[in-house]
Design a protein around this motif. Structure first.
Motif, mmCIF file in Angstrom:
data_model
loop_
_atom_site.group_PDB
_atom_site.id
_atom_site.type_symbol
_atom_site.label_atom_id
_atom_site.label_comp_id
_atom_site.label_asym_id
_atom_site.label_seq_id
_atom_site.Cartn_x
_atom_site.Cartn_y
_atom_site.Cartn_z
ATOM 1 N N THR A 22 21.713 49.993 31.385
ATOM 2 C CA THR A 22 23.105 49.522 31.388
ATOM 3 C C THR A 22 23.157 48.006 31.438
ATOM 4 N N LEU A 75 24.984 45.560 28.796
ATOM 5 C CA LEU A 75 25.949 44.545 29.227
ATOM 6 C C LEU A 75 25.564 43.166 28.689
ATOM 7 N N TRP A 77 34.912 42.208 32.126
ATOM 8 C CA TRP A 77 34.552 43.611 31.905
ATOM 9 C C TRP A 77 34.876 44.500 33.102
ATOM 10 N N PHE A 112 35.058 48.947 30.771
ATOM 11 C CA PHE A 112 33.930 49.605 31.433
ATOM 12 C C PHE A 112 34.390 50.953 31.953
ATOM 13 N N VAL A 140 27.885 44.722 36.377
ATOM 14 C CA VAL A 140 28.885 44.282 35.392
ATOM 15 C C VAL A 140 29.313 42.849 35.688
#
Length: 328
Positions: free
Chosen positions: A243, A247, A290, A296, A282
């Motif tokens: 992830t 990102l 985001w 998200f 994030v």
């Protein structure tokens, strides 16, 4: 979802941000050169950075805000062969009012179902603001002819889907047939009409972090509104390092093009503690822009229950019994 202009404070690029994307997709050779020209990923370094981010903690008011934000980011999902209209109606009701005893509890972002159950979810959700997402394109394998995948997508949109979660052809991608994958995403995006498109990479089958980065850029260049880690049917599913790489990709894509793309980890995120680790990542990697359900999402089924239990614990000082939340 509306794409903002380039945000100079989103963080430094990884080298790909300065790339000239004009002409990249005109043929397979050009696309291959671009994707294989992206900076390689230091797997040890990526794992170490993700592990460091996972140690961050937030307390009190910030934690309460994070829990409510995570609830608002959930795509409440049921993708089982035994799904029924009754189960989808119940799940949709829960999405609208996750905690019926507390009207201050926010609704989830969406309900995610198979295409044949979209109409049921849409009818139940009405004008609540909770979106209907549908998996399509021969989910979860992606093994079908393109015309079937496009028909699958159109049927879901016609039934009322606001969002389409498609799967890429991993066989084509891993064989290096990048233009085939690109063109299929473009075609599905067109078939979506007004619906937003989430492109599932199935990162557990991509093997390497370099492949995850390439698939992320490929999907974004083809018009994805979101890039999504997994179907939830393959392990490993949504890991923090993967992830984090996605990102980085959306951050750098916005620096390169001015277009913002969302990220959706899905599969295996079950606890509030895990959700907060993702939110911290994030914020640290892509930036605050985001930290919004438009950019998200969590693809999850059981995560919502733990978020609700932790939410009540923060409000009352005690954990609720097992009957406090519904069993999905």
């Amino acid at each position: 979802m509306t794409a903002p202009t380039t945000h100079p404070g989103a963080g430094p690029g990884n080298g790909a941000a300065a790339a000239d994307l004009d002409g990249v997709t005109r043929d397979d050779a050009s696309l291959r050169r671009f994707l294989h020209g992206l900076p390689g990923v230091d797997q040890v370094g990526a794992d170490a950075r993700a592990a460091t981010l996972a140690t961050r903690s937030i307390k009190t008011t910030a934690k309460a805000q994070a829990i409510d934000l995570a609830i608002r980011m959930v795509d409440l999902t049921t993708l089982e062969g035994q799904d029924t209209p009754g189960k989808v109606r119940a799940l949709s009701s829960k999405a609208m009012r996750p905690d019926p005893s507390d009207p201050s509890c926010p609704a989830t972002a969406a309900v995610c179902v198979y295409p044949d159950l979209v109409a049921v979810a849409k009818q139940t959700l009405g004008a609540s603001g909770v979106h209907v997402a549908a998996v399509a394109t021969a989910f979860p394998s992606g093994r079908a002819a393109r015309d079937i995948k496009l028909a699958d997508t159109r049927d879901a949109v016609e039934a009322g889907a606001d969002e389409i979660d498609m799967v890429i052809d991993r066989g084509a991608f891993l064989s290096g047939r990048y233009l085939q994958v690109f063109e299929e995403i473009v075609a599905v995006k067109q078939a979506c009409g007004p619906a937003h498109l989430k492109v599932i990479l199935e990162t557990g089958e991509l093997v390497t972090y370099d492949a995850v980065r390439r698939a992320s850029w490929l999907a974004m260049m083809a018009g994805a509104d979101f890039i999504k880690t997994s179907t939830g049917k393959v392990q490993p599913a949504a890991t923090l390092p993967v992830t984090m790489l996605m990102l980085e990709a959306v951050r750098d894509f916005r620096l390169a093009t001015g277009t913002q793309v969302g990220v959706k980890p899905a599969g295996g995120i079950r606890t509030t503690k895990d959700a907060i680790k993702f939110l911290v990542t994030v914020n640290e990697v892509a930036g605050r822009d985001w930290l919004d359900p438009d950019w998200f999402r969590f693809g999850a089924s059981t995560l919502l229950n733990d978020l609700l239990l932790q939410r009540q614990k923060m409000q009352t000082g005690r954990y609720s019994g097992p009957d406090y939340v519904t069993v999905d």
